[in-house]
Design an enzyme around this catalytic site. Sequence first.
Site, mmCIF file in Angstrom:
data_model
loop_
_atom_site.group_PDB
_atom_site.id
_atom_site.type_symbol
_atom_site.label_atom_id
_atom_site.label_comp_id
_atom_site.label_asym_id
_atom_site.label_seq_id
_atom_site.Cartn_x
_atom_site.Cartn_y
_atom_site.Cartn_z
ATOM 1 N N GLY A 1 0.774 -1.246 0.000
ATOM 2 C CA GLY A 1 0.000 0.000 0.000
ATOM 3 C C GLY A 1 0.800 1.289 0.000
ATOM 4 N N ARG B 1 -6.409 -8.216 -8.519
ATOM 5 C CA ARG B 1 -7.548 -8.972 -9.058
ATOM 6 C C ARG B 1 -7.986 -8.327 -10.362
ATOM 7 N NH1 ARG B 1 -7.780 -13.598 -7.474
ATOM 8 N NH2 ARG B 1 -9.939 -13.813 -8.117
ATOM 9 N N HIS C 1 0.517 1.496 -13.121
ATOM 10 C CA HIS C 1 1.273 0.354 -13.624
ATOM 11 C C HIS C 1 2.757 0.723 -13.660
ATOM 12 C CE1 HIS C 1 2.108 -3.294 -15.820
ATOM 13 N NE2 HIS C 1 2.818 -2.594 -16.675
ATOM 14 N N GLU D 1 -9.548 -4.833 -20.711
ATOM 15 C CA GLU D 1 -8.280 -5.488 -21.053
ATOM 16 C C GLU D 1 -7.204 -5.053 -20.046
ATOM 17 O OE1 GLU D 1 -9.849 -3.333 -23.423
ATOM 18 O OE2 GLU D 1 -11.128 -5.063 -23.825
ATOM 19 N N LEU D 2 -6.385 -6.013 -19.635
ATOM 20 C CA LEU D 2 -5.360 -5.759 -18.617
ATOM 21 C C LEU D 2 -4.368 -4.675 -19.045
ATOM 22 C CD1 LEU D 2 -4.070 -6.876 -15.910
ATOM 23 C CD2 LEU D 2 -2.594 -8.224 -17.408
HETATM 24 C C1 GRF Z 1 3.202 -0.777 -7.651
HETATM 25 O O1 GRF Z 1 4.440 -0.951 -8.271
HETATM 26 C C2 GRF Z 1 2.132 -0.535 -8.671
HETATM 27 O O2 GRF Z 1 2.584 0.149 -9.796
HETATM 28 C C3 GRF Z 1 1.722 -1.937 -9.060
HETATM 29 O O3 GRF Z 1 1.802 -2.669 -7.865
HETATM 30 C C4 GRF Z 1 2.723 -2.061 -6.985
HETATM 31 C C5 GRF Z 1 1.992 -1.785 -5.717
HETATM 32 O O4 GRF Z 1 2.831 -1.282 -4.710
HETATM 33 N N1 GRF Z 1 0.426 -1.913 -9.685
HETATM 34 P P1 GRF Z 1 2.194 -0.598 -3.428
HETATM 35 O O5 GRF Z 1 1.275 -1.637 -2.790
HETATM 36 O O6 GRF Z 1 1.452 0.606 -3.865
HETATM 37 O O7 GRF Z 1 3.355 -0.279 -2.547
#
Ligand code: GRF
Length: 218
Positions: A14, A94, A112, A146-147
Amino acid sequence: MNRKRVAVLISGRGSNMAALIDAAKDKTYPAEIVVVISNRPDAGGLMIARANGITTEVVDNTAFGKDRAAFERVLQALLEKHRVDIVCLAGFMRLLTAGFVKQRQHRILNIHPALLPAFKGLNTHKRVLEECVKIHGATVHFVVPELDSGPIILQGAVTVRAGDSEAALAARVLKIEHRIYPLALKLVAEDRVRVENGRCMIDGVAVPDAGQLAPDLP
Ligand code: GRF
């Protein structure tokens, strides 16, 4: 000011959630984090959220087996209960169904850890190093079925350095993530982002200065 009500969905540590919570502490920020929802009861981010006085909810997906729709019905009920306007996925592991996504079109954001549309999916930093990619980064985009697709809101870039390890690169990208996610949410909450033909326009401009961050590039 009517602040937008935001739910942050997490599955893990988080840190992006924490960046959004911190940004929203400023009363002039146009969004407030009203709830953090995790699909994992043991997500570290839940503790951080609670320590910040944010309501948390857990919807353990394992209780629903393969029934995604049933899991999402509970999720949807929680979003309604908390009168959520915008959903931010922050390390939420998910996949959401097309039905769920369409109900909240352009109201669900994701971050991402790569410069989309390159390096969709998992293990982005490892793959970037394997490909000898020179510039890497992170993307905030609207979620579509789409992912890791969907209109790009903001991107932040980092240079890949000689001798970078996966962990070192991940740490630099994460720093950028923590800057672009609050910025992207701000723009969306201020209704400054419009999607036209599947592309984001910020203040009516396709590639505005506010749409990119590259602190270590000349
Ligand atoms: C991050 O690198 C985010 O880009 C990806 O998952 C990771 C989550 O990290 N989707 P956090 O839980 O926010 O520290």
